[in-house]
Design a protein around this motif. Structure first.
Motif, short mmCIF file in Angstrom:
data_model
loop_
_atom_site.label_atom_id
_atom_site.label_comp_id
_atom_site.label_asym_id
_atom_site.label_seq_id
_atom_site.Cartn_x
_atom_site.Cartn_y
_atom_site.Cartn_z
N PRO A 1 -5.68 20.82 -17.85
CA PRO A 1 -4.30 20.57 -17.40
C PRO A 1 -4.11 21.00 -15.94
CG PRO A 1 -4.38 22.57 -18.72
CD PRO A 1 -5.78 22.03 -18.71
N TYR A 2 -4.24 20.07 -15.03
CA TYR A 2 -4.13 20.38 -13.60
C TYR A 2 -2.67 20.39 -13.16
CZ TYR A 2 -9.11 19.48 -13.75
OH TYR A 2 -10.45 19.53 -14.07
N THR A 3 -2.37 21.24 -12.20
CA THR A 3 -1.00 21.36 -11.72
C THR A 3 -0.82 20.93 -10.27
OG1 THR A 3 -1.40 23.66 -11.05
CG2 THR A 3 -0.54 23.30 -13.28
N HIS A 4 -1.89 20.59 -9.57
CA HIS A 4 -1.80 20.32 -8.14
C HIS A 4 -1.97 18.85 -7.78
CE1 HIS A 4 -6.09 20.33 -8.90
NE2 HIS A 4 -6.32 19.85 -7.70
N LEU A 5 -2.16 17.98 -8.77
CA LEU A 5 -2.53 16.61 -8.47
C LEU A 5 -1.33 15.68 -8.33
CD1 LEU A 5 -5.59 16.24 -10.87
CD2 LEU A 5 -5.62 16.66 -8.40
N ALA A 6 -0.28 15.86 -9.14
CA ALA A 6 0.83 14.91 -9.15
C ALA A 6 1.55 14.86 -7.81
CB ALA A 6 1.81 15.25 -10.26
N GLU A 7 1.69 15.99 -7.14
CA GLU A 7 2.41 16.00 -5.87
C GLU A 7 1.65 15.27 -4.77
OE1 GLU A 7 2.93 20.08 -4.93
OE2 GLU A 7 0.84 20.42 -4.32
N ARG A 8 0.40 14.93 -5.02
CA ARG A 8 -0.40 14.22 -4.02
C ARG A 8 -0.26 12.70 -4.12
NH1 ARG A 8 -5.88 17.79 -4.61
NH2 ARG A 8 -6.81 15.70 -4.66
N CYS A 9 0.52 12.23 -5.07
CA CYS A 9 0.82 10.80 -5.17
C CYS A 9 2.26 10.66 -5.64
CB CYS A 9 -0.14 10.10 -6.12
SG CYS A 9 0.10 8.29 -6.14
N LYS A 10 3.14 10.32 -4.74
CA LYS A 10 4.56 10.30 -5.10
C LYS A 10 5.31 9.18 -4.37
CE LYS A 10 5.50 14.04 -1.80
NZ LYS A 10 5.95 15.45 -1.68
N ASN A 11 6.40 8.83 -4.99
CA ASN A 11 7.30 7.81 -4.44
C ASN A 11 6.57 6.49 -4.17
OD1 ASN A 11 9.82 6.86 -3.68
ND2 ASN A 11 9.55 7.43 -1.53
N ILE A 12 5.85 6.04 -5.20
CA ILE A 12 5.24 4.71 -5.17
C ILE A 12 6.13 3.78 -5.98
CG2 ILE A 12 3.16 3.36 -5.62
CD1 ILE A 12 2.71 5.69 -3.69
N LYS A 13 6.50 2.65 -5.40
CA LYS A 13 7.37 1.70 -6.08
C LYS A 13 6.63 0.37 -6.25
CE LYS A 13 11.86 3.60 -4.75
NZ LYS A 13 11.34 4.90 -4.33
N VAL A 14 6.55 -0.09 -7.51
CA VAL A 14 5.96 -1.38 -7.84
C VAL A 14 7.08 -2.23 -8.43
CG1 VAL A 14 4.20 -2.56 -9.20
CG2 VAL A 14 3.73 -0.31 -8.24
N TYR A 15 7.55 -3.19 -7.64
CA TYR A 15 8.81 -3.86 -7.94
C TYR A 15 8.69 -5.37 -7.79
CZ TYR A 15 13.55 -5.60 -6.99
OH TYR A 15 14.71 -6.32 -7.00
N GLY A 16 9.10 -6.09 -8.82
CA GLY A 16 9.24 -7.53 -8.72
C GLY A 16 7.94 -8.30 -8.54
N PHE B 1 -3.90 3.10 -5.00
CA PHE B 1 -3.36 4.20 -4.21
C PHE B 1 -4.02 5.47 -4.74
CE2 PHE B 1 -0.13 0.88 -4.29
CZ PHE B 1 0.17 0.74 -2.94
N VAL B 2 -5.02 5.95 -4.03
CA VAL B 2 -5.97 6.90 -4.62
C VAL B 2 -5.45 8.33 -4.61
CG1 VAL B 2 -8.32 7.81 -4.49
CG2 VAL B 2 -7.89 5.40 -3.98
N ASP B 3 -5.21 8.89 -3.43
CA ASP B 3 -4.90 10.31 -3.33
C ASP B 3 -4.21 10.58 -2.00
OD1 ASP B 3 -4.79 12.93 -4.16
OD2 ASP B 3 -6.83 13.43 -3.55
N HIS B 4 -3.33 11.58 -2.00
CA HIS B 4 -2.56 11.93 -0.81
C HIS B 4 -1.86 10.69 -0.24
CE1 HIS B 4 -5.32 15.47 -0.91
NE2 HIS B 4 -4.18 16.09 -0.61
N VAL B 5 -1.09 10.03 -1.11
CA VAL B 5 -0.32 8.86 -0.70
C VAL B 5 1.14 9.06 -1.10
CG1 VAL B 5 -2.21 7.20 -0.71
CG2 VAL B 5 -0.99 7.67 -2.82
N SER B 6 2.04 8.50 -0.32
CA SER B 6 3.46 8.59 -0.64
C SER B 6 4.22 7.47 0.05
CB SER B 6 4.03 9.95 -0.19
OG SER B 6 4.03 10.05 1.22
N ASP B 7 5.39 7.18 -0.51
CA ASP B 7 6.34 6.25 0.12
C ASP B 7 5.70 4.88 0.38
OD1 ASP B 7 8.67 8.19 0.61
OD2 ASP B 7 6.99 9.20 1.58
N CYS B 8 5.05 4.35 -0.65
CA CYS B 8 4.40 3.05 -0.56
C CYS B 8 5.06 2.08 -1.54
CB CYS B 8 2.91 3.16 -0.86
SG CYS B 8 2.00 4.20 0.31
N THR B 9 5.04 0.79 -1.23
CA THR B 9 5.66 -0.21 -2.09
C THR B 9 4.74 -1.39 -2.31
OG1 THR B 9 6.74 -1.30 -0.20
CG2 THR B 9 7.99 0.42 -1.34
N VAL B 10 4.91 -2.01 -3.48
CA VAL B 10 4.25 -3.27 -3.82
C VAL B 10 5.35 -4.18 -4.34
CG1 VAL B 10 2.45 -4.40 -5.16
CG2 VAL B 10 2.17 -2.01 -4.47
#
Length: 501
Positions: A339-354, A302-311
Motif C-alpha cells: 500500500p503505497y502513499t506517495h504515488l497518487a499525488e504524482r498523477c493528478k488532474n487528468i481529464k478524459v472528456y468526450g 500519462f506515466v508519472d509526475h504529470v498533471s493538468d492534462c486533457t484528452v
C-alpha cells in the motif's frame, strides 16, 4: 482619423503577437521542425510570442524513431507549443504495420486444455493436426479469467490424442510459479481455454511520440497510427492484471501474509506496457481531436509526475492494449501489492472528456479502454466506450483499504457497452481500493457481454473490486432503468460507500 490610427495600431499589435508557424510537408523531418522551434525558444526569438505552431500538411509522416520532446521544448501558458495537422484524418504520424497473427488451432475460437501442470510446467491439450505440430514459431494464448498469457512454444510431445506442451523462458517460470490467476481445470465453469497461433517474427517501431519534461504542449487534429508490440516475440507475455507483464512473481509457500494484509499469499513485480504516445514529467499537455488508430499496445500513457492534462474529442480505434493509461501501477522495483502513499499525488488532474473508444484490448485481452492507477483529482466523463475484451473504465490500484492518496476521482456520464467480450471478473466500470470523495454517477452501462470462455460468472455493470471504498454511486442506468445496489459487484467493499438510486 483617430479611429483609423487605433485600428491600425490594433492590427500591428495582433500581427506582432501572432504565434510563429513552422510548416512541415510529407517527406520532411518532424525532428528538424521541432529543433527549429527549440532554437526559437533558446534565442528568445520574437516568433515565440503568442506560441509556436508546427503545422503538418496533409500526408503520411513515417517515423523511424520517436519524436522526443524535452524540457527545452516547453512552452508557457502564454506561449504554448502546438503540433497540429492540416486535416486530422489525412495528417498521419505512423510507424510499422503491427505484427499479424495466424490462428492455427483451433481454426476459430478457443479449445479447452486438458491439464495444467505447475510441477512439470506443461500444458496438456488435444493433439493438433500434423501441419500445426510441424509449424515453427508457435505461441499459445491462455485464457486466465481476467488476464491472458502469451507463451512461446518450446516443444510438443504427442501422446496419442493428447499433446504435452512446454514453453520458453522467462514466461514458463512466470506462468507456473505465479498462483493467480491460473487456468481452472474442472472447476467453476469448466476447463480453461487456449489457442495456438503463429506470428510474423519481426520487430517494429513501438513508440511514435515521447513527451518527457516538456510542459504546455498541445497536439491537435492528427492521426497517430501503426505501431508494433515486440515484447511477446522475445519474452512472451504473462500478466498480473490490466495488461501489466510480470517481471517476477511467486507464491509465499511458508507463513503467507504480510503486515498490511494477513491473507496475502503472492508477490509480484510488473513493468509498464509500451505506449505509442508517452507523457511523463510534464504538465499542461493536451490532446484534442487526435485519432489513435491501429496501435498494437497502449495508445496514450500519462506515466508519472504529470498533471493538468486533457484528452478531448479524440478517437481510439483498434487498440491492441489500453487506450488511455494514467498514473503509477507500482511498477518495478516496487512490489505491486504494497500500500503505497506517495504515488497518487504524482498523477493528478487528468481529464478524459468526450472521446470515443472502439475495439480496445485487441491484442492483450486483459487491457481496458481507460485504465487509471494511483491518481487523484481525475475526471473521466462523457466518453463512449464499446467493445473491449475485459473491463471498460478502470480506476484504482493496490487492493487495499488503507489510505494511498487516491481521492477525488470521478467517472461521470459515460456510455459503456459490449465489454467483457473474452474475459470476466470484469466491470463496465471497475474500481480498486480506497478513494475518498470520489464518485460514479450518471453513466449508462449495458450488461456485460456473455463471454464464451469465462471461468466464473463475475461480470457487472459496476464492479467494486478488492477493498473499494470512498465512492458515491448514483443515477447510473442499464437498459434504460436504474442500476440497483444488489446488481453491483462487491469484493470486500469498505464502509464508506454511498449508494443513491
Amino acid at each position: 482619423m483617430k479611429h483609423l490610427l487605433t485600428a491600425i495600431l490594433l492590427i500591428l499589435v495582433a500581427h506582432l503577437s501572432h504565434a510563429g508557424e513552422i510548416v512541415v510537408n510529407p517527406g520532411e523531418s518532424l525532428h528538424e521542425a521541432l529543433r527549429k522551434a527549440r532554437e526559437w525558444r533558446r534565442t528568445n526569438n520574437p516568433q515565440c510570442q503568442g506560441g509556436i505552431t508546427i503545422t503538418l500538411k496533409k500526408g503520411r509522416y513515417y517515423m523511424n524513431e520517436p519524436l522526443f520532446l524535452r524540457p527545452e521544448d516547453s512552452g508557457t501558458e502564454d506561449s504554448p507549443l502546438l503540433i497540429r495537422g492540416e486535416e486530422y484524418t489525412h495528417t498521419i504520424i505512423c510507424g510499422d504495420i503491427k505484427q499479424q497473427h495466424i490462428q492455427l488451432f483451433p481454426k476459430e475460437g478457443m479449445e479447452r486444455m486438458i491439464d495444467f501442470n505447475t510441477t512439470g510446467r506443461t500444458i496438456t491439450i488435444p493433439t493438433p493436426p500434423k501441419e500445426v505440430l510441424e509449424t515453427k514459431n508457435l505461441e499459445m494464448v491462455v485464457h486466465q479469467r481476467w488476464a491472458i498469457a502469451i507463451l512461446r512454444v518450446k516443444d510438443m510431445q504427442v501422446k496419442g490424442d493428447k499433446t504435452i506442451v512446454s514453453f520458453m523462458e522467462p514466461e514458463s517460470r512466470l506462468e507456473f510459479e505465479h498462483p493467480w490467476p491460473q487456468p481452472v481445470i474442472g472447476g467453476e465453469r469448466g476447463n480453461s481455454s487456449f489457442l495456438l497461433r503463429t506470428t510474423e517474427q519481426r520487430d517494429g517501431i513501438e513508440q511514435l511520440v515521447i513527451v518527457d519534461g516538456a510542459d504546455y504542449v498541445n497536439f491537435k487534429d492528427l492521426t497517430i497510427e501503426n505501431t508494433c508490440w515486440n515484447r511477446p516475440l522475445h519474452k512472451g507475455h504473462v500478466t498480473l492484471q490490466g495488461g501489466f507483464p510480470l517481471l517476477d512473481a511467486y507464491k509465499l509457500k511458508e507463513n503467507p501474509g504480510l503486515p498490511w494484509d494477513d491473507g496475502l499469499e503472492n508477490l509480484a513485480w510488473v513493468e509498464r506496457p509500451v505506449s505509442a504516445v508517452t507523457v511523463r514529467n510534464a504538465h499542461h499537455v493536451h490532446f484534442d481531436g487526435i485519432l489513435f488508430h491501429h496501435l498494437a499496445a497502449t495508445a496514450l500513457d500519462f506515466v508519472d509526475h504529470v498533471s493538468d492534462c486533457t484528452v478531448t474529442g479524440c478517437g481510439f480505434e483498434h487498440i491492441g492494449g489500453t487506450a488511455v493509461m494514467a498514473g503509477s501501477f507500482a511498477e518495478s522495483p516496487m512490489e505491486v501489492h504494497r500500500p503505497y502513499t506517495h504515488l497518487a499525488e504524482r498523477c493528478k488532474n487528468i481529464k478524459v472528456y468526450g472521446n470515443n473508444f472502439f475495439w480496445c484490448s485487441e491484442e492483450d485481452w486483459g487491457a481496458v479502454a481507460i485504465g487509471f492507477g494511483y491518481v487523484q483529482d481525475c475526471t473521466i466523463s462523457e466518453n463512449w466506450v464499446t467493445h473491449t475484451n475485459y473491463s471498460g473504465i478502470c480506476i484504482g490500484w493496490g487492493w487495499t483499504p488503507l489510505d494511498t492518496g487516491m481521492r477525488n476521482n470521478h467517472i461521470i456520464k459515460n456510455k459503456i457497452s459490449d465489454y467483457a467480450h473474452q474475459l470476466y471478473d470484469a466491470g463496465g466500470i471497475y474500481t480498486l481500493s480506497n478513494q475518498p470523495h470520489s464518485s460514479i454517477r450518471d453513466n449508462e452501462i449495458a450488461q456485460p457481454f456473455p463471454a464464451p470462455y469465462a471461468t466464473n460468472y463475475r461480470g457487472f455493470c459496476i464492479y467494486l473490486d478488492a477493498r473499494t471504498d470512498g465512492f458515491t454511486i448514483e443515477n447510473n442506468k442499464t437498459e434504460g432503468r436504474p442500476i440497483r445496489r444488489d446488481e453491483i459487484g462487491d469484493n470486500h467493499p469498505g464502509p464508506n460507500l454511498i449508494f443513491k438510486q
